[in-house]
Design a protein around this motif. Structure first.
Motif, mmCIF file in Angstrom:
data_model
loop_
_atom_site.group_PDB
_atom_site.id
_atom_site.type_symbol
_atom_site.label_atom_id
_atom_site.label_comp_id
_atom_site.label_asym_id
_atom_site.label_seq_id
_atom_site.Cartn_x
_atom_site.Cartn_y
_atom_site.Cartn_z
ATOM 1 N N PHE A 104 0.876 -1.173 0.000
ATOM 2 C CA PHE A 104 0.000 0.000 0.000
ATOM 3 C C PHE A 104 0.912 1.221 0.000
ATOM 4 C CE2 PHE A 104 -2.801 2.809 2.885
ATOM 5 C CZ PHE A 104 -3.276 3.520 1.795
ATOM 6 N N TRP A 105 0.972 1.907 -1.128
ATOM 7 C CA TRP A 105 1.821 3.074 -1.325
ATOM 8 C C TRP A 105 1.002 4.323 -1.007
ATOM 9 C CZ3 TRP A 105 6.383 5.145 -1.701
ATOM 10 C CH2 TRP A 105 6.602 6.318 -2.426
ATOM 11 N N ALA A 106 1.361 5.019 0.054
ATOM 12 C CA ALA A 106 0.661 6.243 0.455
ATOM 13 C C ALA A 106 1.706 7.287 0.836
ATOM 14 C CB ALA A 106 -0.281 5.961 1.620
ATOM 15 N N PRO A 107 2.331 7.910 -0.188
ATOM 16 C CA PRO A 107 3.396 8.871 0.125
ATOM 17 C C PRO A 107 2.866 10.075 0.893
ATOM 18 C CG PRO A 107 2.775 9.048 -2.187
ATOM 19 C CD PRO A 107 2.024 7.865 -1.620
ATOM 20 N N ASP A 108 3.725 10.625 1.736
ATOM 21 C CA ASP A 108 3.348 11.790 2.537
ATOM 22 C C ASP A 108 2.878 12.945 1.663
ATOM 23 O OD1 ASP A 108 3.963 10.439 4.873
ATOM 24 O OD2 ASP A 108 6.056 11.096 4.840
ATOM 25 N N SER A 109 3.392 13.014 0.413
ATOM 26 C CA SER A 109 3.047 14.125 -0.483
ATOM 27 C C SER A 109 1.700 13.934 -1.192
ATOM 28 C CB SER A 109 4.155 14.286 -1.531
ATOM 29 O OG SER A 109 4.349 13.058 -2.213
ATOM 30 N N ALA A 110 1.037 12.787 -1.024
ATOM 31 C CA ALA A 110 -0.268 12.561 -1.665
ATOM 32 C C ALA A 110 -1.332 13.438 -0.999
ATOM 33 C CB ALA A 110 -0.656 11.090 -1.550
ATOM 34 N N ILE A 132 -2.011 -13.966 0.743
ATOM 35 C CA ILE A 132 -0.840 -13.083 0.737
ATOM 36 C C ILE A 132 -0.196 -13.139 2.128
ATOM 37 C CG2 ILE A 132 -0.076 -10.675 0.645
ATOM 38 C CD1 ILE A 132 -0.739 -11.257 -2.070
ATOM 39 N N LYS A 133 1.092 -13.474 2.158
ATOM 40 C CA LYS A 133 1.793 -13.590 3.447
ATOM 41 C C LYS A 133 2.390 -12.258 3.900
ATOM 42 C CE LYS A 133 4.169 -17.435 2.253
ATOM 43 N NZ LYS A 133 5.275 -18.327 2.274
ATOM 44 N N HIS A 134 2.745 -11.426 2.936
ATOM 45 C CA HIS A 134 3.482 -10.203 3.266
ATOM 46 C C HIS A 134 2.694 -8.971 2.832
ATOM 47 C CE1 HIS A 134 6.920 -12.784 4.020
ATOM 48 N NE2 HIS A 134 6.688 -13.347 2.855
ATOM 49 N N GLU A 135 2.517 -8.062 3.781
ATOM 50 C CA GLU A 135 1.859 -6.792 3.487
ATOM 51 C C GLU A 135 2.779 -5.682 3.976
ATOM 52 O OE1 GLU A 135 -1.918 -4.160 4.948
ATOM 53 O OE2 GLU A 135 -2.054 -6.334 5.150
ATOM 54 N N TRP A 136 2.829 -4.605 3.207
ATOM 55 C CA TRP A 136 3.759 -3.537 3.520
ATOM 56 C C TRP A 136 3.114 -2.199 3.198
ATOM 57 C CZ3 TRP A 136 8.927 -2.899 0.389
ATOM 58 C CH2 TRP A 136 9.778 -2.026 1.055
ATOM 59 N N GLN A 137 2.987 -1.340 4.191
ATOM 60 C CA GLN A 137 2.527 0.021 3.934
ATOM 61 C C GLN A 137 3.741 0.917 3.852
ATOM 62 O OE1 GLN A 137 -0.782 1.613 6.078
ATOM 63 N NE2 GLN A 137 -0.125 3.727 5.715
ATOM 64 N N VAL A 138 3.836 1.645 2.748
ATOM 65 C CA VAL A 138 5.003 2.493 2.500
ATOM 66 C C VAL A 138 4.544 3.942 2.362
ATOM 67 C CG1 VAL A 138 6.992 2.868 1.010
ATOM 68 C CG2 VAL A 138 6.081 0.566 1.265
ATOM 69 N N ASN A 139 5.195 4.843 3.106
ATOM 70 C CA ASN A 139 4.787 6.249 3.114
ATOM 71 C C ASN A 139 5.796 7.197 2.476
ATOM 72 O OD1 ASN A 139 3.594 4.980 5.906
ATOM 73 N ND2 ASN A 139 2.148 6.191 4.745
ATOM 74 N N LEU A 141 9.585 7.296 -0.384
ATOM 75 C CA LEU A 141 10.650 6.590 -1.101
ATOM 76 C C LEU A 141 11.771 6.130 -0.179
ATOM 77 C CD1 LEU A 141 10.967 8.581 -4.436
ATOM 78 C CD2 LEU A 141 10.220 6.212 -4.133
ATOM 79 N N GLU A 142 12.024 6.897 0.890
ATOM 80 C CA GLU A 142 13.110 6.499 1.802
ATOM 81 C C GLU A 142 12.821 5.131 2.434
ATOM 82 O OE1 GLU A 142 10.058 8.778 3.882
ATOM 83 O OE2 GLU A 142 11.274 9.304 2.152
ATOM 84 N N ASP A 143 11.513 4.763 2.514
ATOM 85 C CA ASP A 143 11.155 3.457 3.088
ATOM 86 C C ASP A 143 11.474 2.297 2.159
ATOM 87 O OD1 ASP A 143 10.157 4.795 5.260
ATOM 88 O OD2 ASP A 143 8.058 4.623 4.669
#
Length: 167
Positions: A104-110, A132-139, A141-143
């Motif tokens: 789940f890509w939710a950048p701070d700039s959105a 799905i075994k792996h879930e990742w929320q990313v906020n 690019l540094e992540d």
């Protein structure tokens, strides 16, 4: 809180194709398999759809795509949210593995509205992506610019390489 957003049949079909690896697939079928794909909300915000042209095929690896992970990171829009499936190939100290990662890509700039509707629609798409075994929320690019972070999600310190590159 659910948003009432629906997941289109195309999205479910792509997920099922990525989840089921056909051992007897011929080379042409293997080349068309997706390594990574992005999903977005339709313009009317009622459906989760394929983000047109935002995919990496196995057939692209080594030709138009040298490093699938870096290519995937560059596909993410810098100022809007997305859902993604990434078929990670990695090695632990014991074995080689392949796992689908839901991102789940939710950048701070959105925009705030975009973050809210994507966040409230996440369960709709997750329910369709069984197993799905792996879930990742990313906020940001540094992540994810460093493959160490994905390696951590996949198996912590036991992961020794990701996409053929040492960690």
């Amino acid at each position: 809180m659910a948003s009432g957003v629906k997941v289109t049949d195309d999205v479910i079909s792509v997920f099922n194709d990525m989840k089921v690896r056909k051992a007897q697939a011929n080379e042409d079928e293997k080349r068309k398999r997706k390594k990574a794909i992005l999903f977005c909300l339709s313009k009317d915000l009622k459906n989760i759809i394929l983000d047109e042209g935002k995919e990496i095929l196995l057939g692209d690896l080594g030709t138009t795509v040298q490093d699938p992970y870096q290519h995937f990171v560059k596909m993410l829009p810098p100022d809007d949210c997305r859902y993604a499936l990434y078929d990670a190939t990695y090695e632990t100290k014991e074995t080689k593995k392949e796992d689908l990662v839901f991102i789940f890509w939710a950048p701070d700039s959105a925009p705030l509205k975009s973050k809210m509707i994507y966040a409230s629609s996440k369960d709709a798409i997750k329910r369709k992506f069984e197993g799905i075994k792996h879930e990742w929320q990313v906020n940001g690019l540094e992540d994810l610019k460093d493959r160490h972070t994905l390696a951590e999600k996949l198996g912590g310190s036991s992961v020794v390489s990701l996409e053929g590159s040492p960690i």
